[in-house]
Design a protein around this motif. Structure first.
Motif, PDB file in Angstrom:
ATOM      1  N   LYS A 132       1.098  -1.135   0.181  1.00  0.00           N
ATOM      2  CA  LYS A 132      -0.265  -0.203  -0.011  1.00  0.00           C
ATOM      3  C   LYS A 132       0.816   0.892   0.057  1.00  0.00           C
ATOM      4  O   LYS A 132       0.222   2.254  -0.522  1.00  0.00           O
ATOM      5  N   TYR A 133       1.948   1.048   0.269  1.00  0.00           N
ATOM      6  CA  TYR A 133       2.519   2.614   0.954  1.00  0.00           C
ATOM      7  C   TYR A 133       4.023   2.376  -1.100  1.00  0.00           C
ATOM      8  O   TYR A 133       4.638   3.127  -1.435  1.00  0.00           O
ATOM      9  N   CYS A 134       3.323   1.709  -1.888  1.00  0.00           N
ATOM     10  CA  CYS A 134       4.241   1.767  -2.777  1.00  0.00           C
ATOM     11  C   CYS A 134       3.537   1.829  -4.232  1.00  0.00           C
ATOM     12  O   CYS A 134       2.611   2.001  -4.712  1.00  0.00           O
ATOM     13  N   TYR A 135       5.154   3.305  -5.194  1.00  0.00           N
ATOM     14  CA  TYR A 135       3.770   3.649  -6.382  1.00  0.00           C
ATOM     15  C   TYR A 135       4.263   2.511  -7.511  1.00  0.00           C
ATOM     16  O   TYR A 135       3.309   2.601  -8.313  1.00  0.00           O
ATOM     17  N   LEU A 136       5.591   1.783  -7.075  1.00  0.00           N
ATOM     18  CA  LEU A 136       5.447   1.175  -8.677  1.00  0.00           C
ATOM     19  C   LEU A 136       6.250   0.004  -8.200  1.00  0.00           C
ATOM     20  O   LEU A 136       6.954  -0.477  -7.260  1.00  0.00           O
ATOM     21  N   VAL A 137       5.996  -1.449  -8.012  1.00  0.00           N
ATOM     22  CA  VAL A 137       6.497  -2.836  -7.855  1.00  0.00           C
ATOM     23  C   VAL A 137       6.734  -3.244  -9.269  1.00  0.00           C
ATOM     24  O   VAL A 137       6.146  -3.328 -10.021  1.00  0.00           O
ATOM     25  N   THR A 138       8.228  -4.039  -8.957  1.00  0.00           N
ATOM     26  CA  THR A 138       8.456  -4.345 -10.430  1.00  0.00           C
ATOM     27  C   THR A 138       9.131  -5.975 -10.430  1.00  0.00           C
ATOM     28  O   THR A 138      10.305  -6.315 -10.661  1.00  0.00           O
ATOM     29  N   PRO A 139       8.065  -6.875 -10.604  1.00  0.00           N
ATOM     30  CA  PRO A 139       8.113  -7.770 -10.235  1.00  0.00           C
ATOM     31  C   PRO A 139       8.435  -8.578 -11.068  1.00  0.00           C
ATOM     32  O   PRO A 139       8.161  -9.258 -12.171  1.00  0.00           O
ATOM     33  N   ASN A 140       9.682 -10.114 -11.509  1.00  0.00           N
ATOM     34  CA  ASN A 140       9.731 -10.721 -12.641  1.00  0.00           C
ATOM     35  C   ASN A 140       8.660 -11.689 -12.391  1.00  0.00           C
ATOM     36  O   ASN A 140       8.242 -11.525 -10.899  1.00  0.00           O
ATOM     37  N   LEU A 141       8.691 -12.871 -12.991  1.00  0.00           N
ATOM     38  CA  LEU A 141       7.323 -13.659 -12.892  1.00  0.00           C
ATOM     39  C   LEU A 141       7.101 -14.714 -11.970  1.00  0.00           C
ATOM     40  O   LEU A 141       6.257 -14.285 -11.221  1.00  0.00           O
ATOM     41  N   PRO A 142       8.694 -15.457 -11.513  1.00  0.00           N
ATOM     42  CA  PRO A 142       8.565 -16.056  -9.985  1.00  0.00           C
ATOM     43  C   PRO A 142       8.051 -15.399  -8.945  1.00  0.00           C
ATOM     44  O   PRO A 142       6.836 -15.498  -8.244  1.00  0.00           O
ATOM     45  N   GLU A 143       8.772 -13.722  -8.852  1.00  0.00           N
ATOM     46  CA  GLU A 143       7.903 -13.174  -7.782  1.00  0.00           C
ATOM     47  C   GLU A 143       6.213 -12.866  -7.828  1.00  0.00           C
ATOM     48  O   GLU A 143       5.850 -12.413  -6.972  1.00  0.00           O
ATOM     49  N   LEU A 144       6.054 -12.441  -9.353  1.00  0.00           N
ATOM     50  CA  LEU A 144       4.701 -12.219  -9.049  1.00  0.00           C
ATOM     51  C   LEU A 144       3.766 -13.066  -9.212  1.00  0.00           C
ATOM     52  O   LEU A 144       3.082 -13.346  -8.060  1.00  0.00           O
ATOM     53  N   ALA A 145       3.867 -14.653  -9.421  1.00  0.00           N
ATOM     54  CA  ALA A 145       3.965 -15.598  -8.658  1.00  0.00           C
ATOM     55  C   ALA A 145       3.591 -15.620  -7.136  1.00  0.00           C
ATOM     56  O   ALA A 145       2.363 -15.659  -6.908  1.00  0.00           O
ATOM     57  N   THR A 146       4.537 -15.414  -6.725  1.00  0.00           N
ATOM     58  CA  THR A 146       4.490 -15.754  -5.455  1.00  0.00           C
ATOM     59  C   THR A 146       4.162 -14.887  -4.459  1.00  0.00           C
ATOM     60  O   THR A 146       3.367 -15.021  -3.715  1.00  0.00           O
ATOM     61  N   LEU A 147       3.787 -13.528  -4.819  1.00  0.00           N
ATOM     62  CA  LEU A 147       3.577 -12.579  -4.296  1.00  0.00           C
ATOM     63  C   LEU A 147       1.584 -12.533  -4.843  1.00  0.00           C
ATOM     64  O   LEU A 147       0.670 -12.608  -3.660  1.00  0.00           O
ATOM     65  N   THR A 148       1.005 -13.198  -5.448  1.00  0.00           N
ATOM     66  CA  THR A 148      -0.077 -13.692  -5.605  1.00  0.00           C
ATOM     67  C   THR A 148      -0.617 -14.488  -5.005  1.00  0.00           C
ATOM     68  O   THR A 148      -1.822 -15.170  -5.164  1.00  0.00           O
ATOM     69  N   GLY A 149       0.131 -15.490  -4.704  1.00  0.00           N
ATOM     70  CA  GLY A 149       0.174 -17.093  -4.198  1.00  0.00           C
ATOM     71  C   GLY A 149      -0.330 -18.100  -4.880  1.00  0.00           C
ATOM     72  O   GLY A 149      -1.398 -19.216  -4.919  1.00  0.00           O
ATOM     73  N   GLU A 150       0.080 -17.643  -6.378  1.00  0.00           N
ATOM     74  CA  GLU A 150      -0.709 -17.660  -7.589  1.00  0.00           C
ATOM     75  C   GLU A 150       0.700 -18.774  -8.533  1.00  0.00           C
ATOM     76  O   GLU A 150       1.777 -18.950  -8.102  1.00  0.00           O
ATOM     77  N   LYS A 151       0.319 -20.281  -9.102  1.00  0.00           N
ATOM     78  CA  LYS A 151       1.735 -20.613 -10.283  1.00  0.00           C
ATOM     79  C   LYS A 151       2.180 -19.533 -11.128  1.00  0.00           C
ATOM     80  O   LYS A 151       1.505 -18.561 -10.913  1.00  0.00           O
ATOM     81  N   LEU A 152       3.066 -20.176 -11.448  1.00  0.00           N
ATOM     82  CA  LEU A 152       3.940 -19.337 -12.589  1.00  0.00           C
ATOM     83  C   LEU A 152       3.224 -19.180 -13.990  1.00  0.00           C
ATOM     84  O   LEU A 152       3.010 -20.260 -14.161  1.00  0.00           O
ATOM     85  N   SER A 153       2.900 -17.533 -13.835  1.00  0.00           N
ATOM     86  CA  SER A 153       2.033 -17.770 -15.808  1.00  0.00           C
ATOM     87  C   SER A 153       2.211 -17.683 -16.589  1.00  0.00           C
ATOM     88  O   SER A 153       3.834 -18.269 -16.746  1.00  0.00           O
ATOM     89  N   GLU A 154       1.550 -18.358 -17.515  1.00  0.00           N
ATOM     90  CA  GLU A 154       2.138 -19.294 -18.518  1.00  0.00           C
ATOM     91  C   GLU A 154       2.310 -18.767 -19.770  1.00  0.00           C
ATOM     92  O   GLU A 154       2.011 -19.179 -21.189  1.00  0.00           O
TER      93      GLU A 154
END
Length: 254
Positions: A132-154
């Motif tokens: 909630k403090y972030c103006y921008l978050v810059t995740p790669n695909l594994p980080e995006l999957a971890t932060l959303t609690g989902e599988k790696l995007s296909e």
């Protein structure tokens, strides 16, 4: 002569200089931006593994950040490795009083060598308290999957959907990086609640540690210099792309 803009870097160390604060400072220097520092963790790591990690305690983190923020005008804050839930909460406690400064988070969860830099508890606190403090978050695909609690995007459509979930957690913008995707074109997507802007480059056959550090710091520098977010992302991507092209050229000569 106008004073050079200044950013605050909040991140961990890497004794090789391949990533972390050393890479952040080198990047800022390239863009003629001064830096203040808050070290979150002292690490023993190299290109192949992560060894010992020594996270700083919360009071040290707060003290470093406040010293930097009170000594000069800080125009952007880049956060990399946090290292522990206590550190995430300490950072948040400082940001509570500096909500006007854009925060760019490179959510460092694993090193390029595979070593864990943020455990599950730390990731949870990032999701629940920090985004909630972030103006921008810059995740790669594994980080995006971890932060959303989902599988790696296909596919890229799924990547955008996951990015929008991070928006729902509080971040204003997400730059979903497509470096882990396949295909001749690498696409990074800047996602907000109202639009998605794609940035495309020909995919290069090159890898380099610290690209996430470099990209997020370059974005922070460009914002500090007064560029719009889209222009800042474009500037940062062009810089990283040039570094990778040079690396590709050096490999072809060896």
């Amino acid at each position: 002569m106008a004073l050079m803009p200044k950013i605050l870097i909040v991140a961990g160390t890497d004794p090789t200089g391949g990533a972390g604060i050393v890479r952040d400072i080198e990047t800022a220097s390239h863009f003629s931006v001064r830096t203040g520092l808050a070290v979150t963790s002292v690490n023993v790591q190299d290109d192949h593994h992560v060894g010992t990690k020594l996270p700083m305690n919360g009071d040290i983190i707060r003290g470093q950040m406040l010293a930097a923020l009170r000594s000069d005008k800080i125009l952007a804050i880049k956060v990399g490795m946090t290292g522990s839930p206590e550190i995430v909460e300490a950072i948040c406690s400082v940001l509570d009083n500096f909500s006007d400064i854009p925060v760019i988070l490179d959510p460092v969860i694993r090193a390029s060598s595979g070593g864990v830099l943020a455990d599950d508890r730390t990731v949870t606190v990032i999701k629940e308290k920090f985004l909630k403090y972030c103006y921008l978050v810059t995740p790669n695909l594994p980080e995006l999957a971890t932060l959303t609690g989902e599988k790696l995007s296909e596919n890229h459509s799924r990547t955008i959907e996951q990015a929008k979930k991070l928006l729902a957690s509080g971040s204003k913008y997400v730059l979903a990086k497509g470096g882990h995707e396949t295909g001749e074109i690498a696409i990074d997507s800047l996602v907000s609640s109202s639009r998605t802007t794609n940035f495309s480059n020909a995919r290069l056959n090159a890898t380099m540690r610290g690209t996430g550090c470099t990209l997020s710091t370059a974005i922070a520098c460009a914002i500090a210099q007064g560029k719009s977010l889209e222009d800042a992302v474009k500037t940062a991507k062009n810089y990283v792309y040039q570094l990778l092209r040079e690396r590709t050229a050096s490999f072809s000569k060896s």
